[in-house]
Scaffold this motif. Structure first.
Motif, short mmCIF file in Angstrom:
data_model
loop_
_atom_site.label_atom_id
_atom_site.label_comp_id
_atom_site.label_asym_id
_atom_site.label_seq_id
_atom_site.Cartn_x
_atom_site.Cartn_y
_atom_site.Cartn_z
N ASP A 1 -5.23 1.19 -1.82
CA ASP A 1 -6.33 1.08 -0.85
C ASP A 1 -6.71 -0.39 -0.63
OD1 ASP A 1 -6.34 3.82 -0.75
OD2 ASP A 1 -8.13 4.07 -1.98
N PHE B 1 0.83 -1.21 0.00
CA PHE B 1 0.00 0.00 0.00
C PHE B 1 0.87 1.25 0.00
CE2 PHE B 1 -0.79 2.92 3.61
CZ PHE B 1 -1.68 3.81 3.02
N ILE C 1 -4.16 4.32 -6.96
CA ILE C 1 -4.70 4.68 -5.65
C ILE C 1 -5.59 3.55 -5.13
CG2 ILE C 1 -6.27 6.23 -4.43
CD1 ILE C 1 -5.27 8.47 -6.31
N LEU C 2 -6.42 3.01 -6.00
CA LEU C 2 -7.32 1.94 -5.58
C LEU C 2 -6.58 0.66 -5.25
CD1 LEU C 2 -10.18 2.61 -8.16
CD2 LEU C 2 -10.23 3.08 -5.70
N HIS D 1 1.36 4.00 -3.37
CA HIS D 1 1.02 5.42 -3.24
C HIS D 1 2.26 6.30 -3.33
CE1 HIS D 1 -3.22 4.92 -1.25
NE2 HIS D 1 -3.12 4.34 -2.42
N LEU E 1 -4.33 -2.16 1.62
CA LEU E 1 -4.49 -1.80 3.02
C LEU E 1 -5.69 -2.54 3.64
CD1 LEU E 1 -3.17 -0.05 5.18
CD2 LEU E 1 -4.79 1.78 4.60
#
Length: 355
Positions: free
Chosen positions: A145, A103, A141-142, A107, A148
């Motif tokens: 996410d 994650f 980004i997804l 990012h 995470l």
């Protein structure tokens, strides 16, 4: 997902005896592979596009890397429980740290506009090649996410008493907050480098990298063992100092490393103007002529000027001092001797590395 999907992972148990690094990493990666297989299948059943999305995330997780965070967590746990305890019950927690790391990497690469990671295209570049730059950034980004969320799911499968798992979760949450806070400061530093200093660069490094690479994984491992306040302070000092040294080495590799070994483009930090400790020291130690030449120079010239200031030598000394302090903190700590020996070796391996 039911627990039984984790109980059948390919590495059923690590023997109740001193374990090799290869066996540990194999057990963590086996746990990750089985977990990710079930998660990918579930998304694939909804829509094939989601299956491809999940497989990209899976491949990023399993693409290799040093696996330092689960390794430090393992030895933090092992230092308290000793060599007789089977590691199976805590393998999901160790794997969760690697999902959290993915994650952060995905990012971070997007924010830094990096092209490669571990010698492969970064997530946003993979997706951009399919549907353009905007899609690439959004999908990355997804993916971060999703990793995470997966980390939280995998952590929940750790087989510990509820009270112990609550303490583990508390330390895990603090680690995540510190990592995100450090990342924000990192982005802020690139936007406002004129207000930065050596001291602030060290603060960024400690929160962005050091705390979630060494300090909190060790503390996380101790919590997996049920906690022992007698070792917390030794782990804190060791984790902070060795974690700082790890990031200082990363600063040097970011300018002088071999991309064929690091798997990342050379001099990204110089290209973006990231105010690392190395760069801040170089500015502090530069003459007026060197500062002017640095501002006008290209990446290669800037790297040469930094070397001429003596800043890399000072960073090497900072690494040495911190490693020595961290190792000394373990000398009297009430941890099992094999864990102490392993952590001493890890301190050197993590801070004197080519990648």
């Amino acid at each position: 997902m039911a627990n039984h999907t984790l109980e059948g992972h390919r590495f059923d148990a690590i023997p109740r005896q001193p374990v090799s690094h290869r066996a540990l990493i194999g057990a963590v990666e086996g746990t990750l592979a089985d977990f990710l297989a079930s998660q990918t299948a579930a998304l694939d059943a909804v829509d094939p596009a989601l299956g491809n999305f999940a497989r990209t995330a899976r491949d990023l997780v399993l693409a290799g890397g040093k696996r330092l965070r689960p390794t430090f967590a393992y030895w933090g746990w092992r230092g308290v429980v000793g060599p007789a305890e089977p590691v199976d019950p805590v393998l999901p927690a160790l794997g969760a740290l690697e999902l959290m790391h993915t994650f952060a990497l995905v990012h971070d690469d997007l924010m830094d506009e990096s092209d490669t990671r571990r010698g492969r295209p970064t997530a946003h570049r993979i997706f951009a090649s399919q549907h353009g730059e905007h899609f690439g950034g959004s999908a990355a980004i997804l993916v971060g996410d999703l990793c995470l969320v997966w980390a939280d799911q995998l952590l929940s499968h750790t087989r510990l008493p509820a009270a112990a798992l609550m303490e583990v979760r508390d330390r895990y949450d603090k680690m995540r907050v510190e990592a995100i806070a450090g990342q924000y400061l990192d982005v802020l530093g690139e936007s406002d480098p004129g207000s930065w200093s050596v001291e602030r660069a060290l603060t960024v490094a400690r929160h962005k990298t050091a705390s979630y690479t060494v300090q909190w994984p060790l503390s996380f491992g101790a919590a997996l063992a049920g906690g022992d306040r007698r070792v917390d302070e030794a782990y804190r000092v060791y984790g902070t100092t060795v974690g700082d040294a790890f990031q200082l080495r990363d600063d040097l590799l970011g300018v002088y490393g071999d991309p064929a070994i690091t798997g990342k483009p050379i001099a990204d930090d110089l290209r973006t103007g990231k105010p690392t400790t190395l760069l801040m020291l170089a500015r502090r130690m530069s003459t007026e002529a060197q500062l002017a030449a640095f501002a006008a120079g290209d990446v290669a010239q800037r790297a040469t000027i930094i070397a001429e200031t003596g800043a890399p030598d000072l960073v090497e000394e900072m690494i040495r001092v911190r490693v020595d302090e961290g190792v000394a903190a373990l000398s009297e700590a009430p941890i099992h001797p094999d864990a102490r020996e392993a952590l001493v070796e890890l301190a050197t391996a993590a801070t004197h590395r080519p990648a």
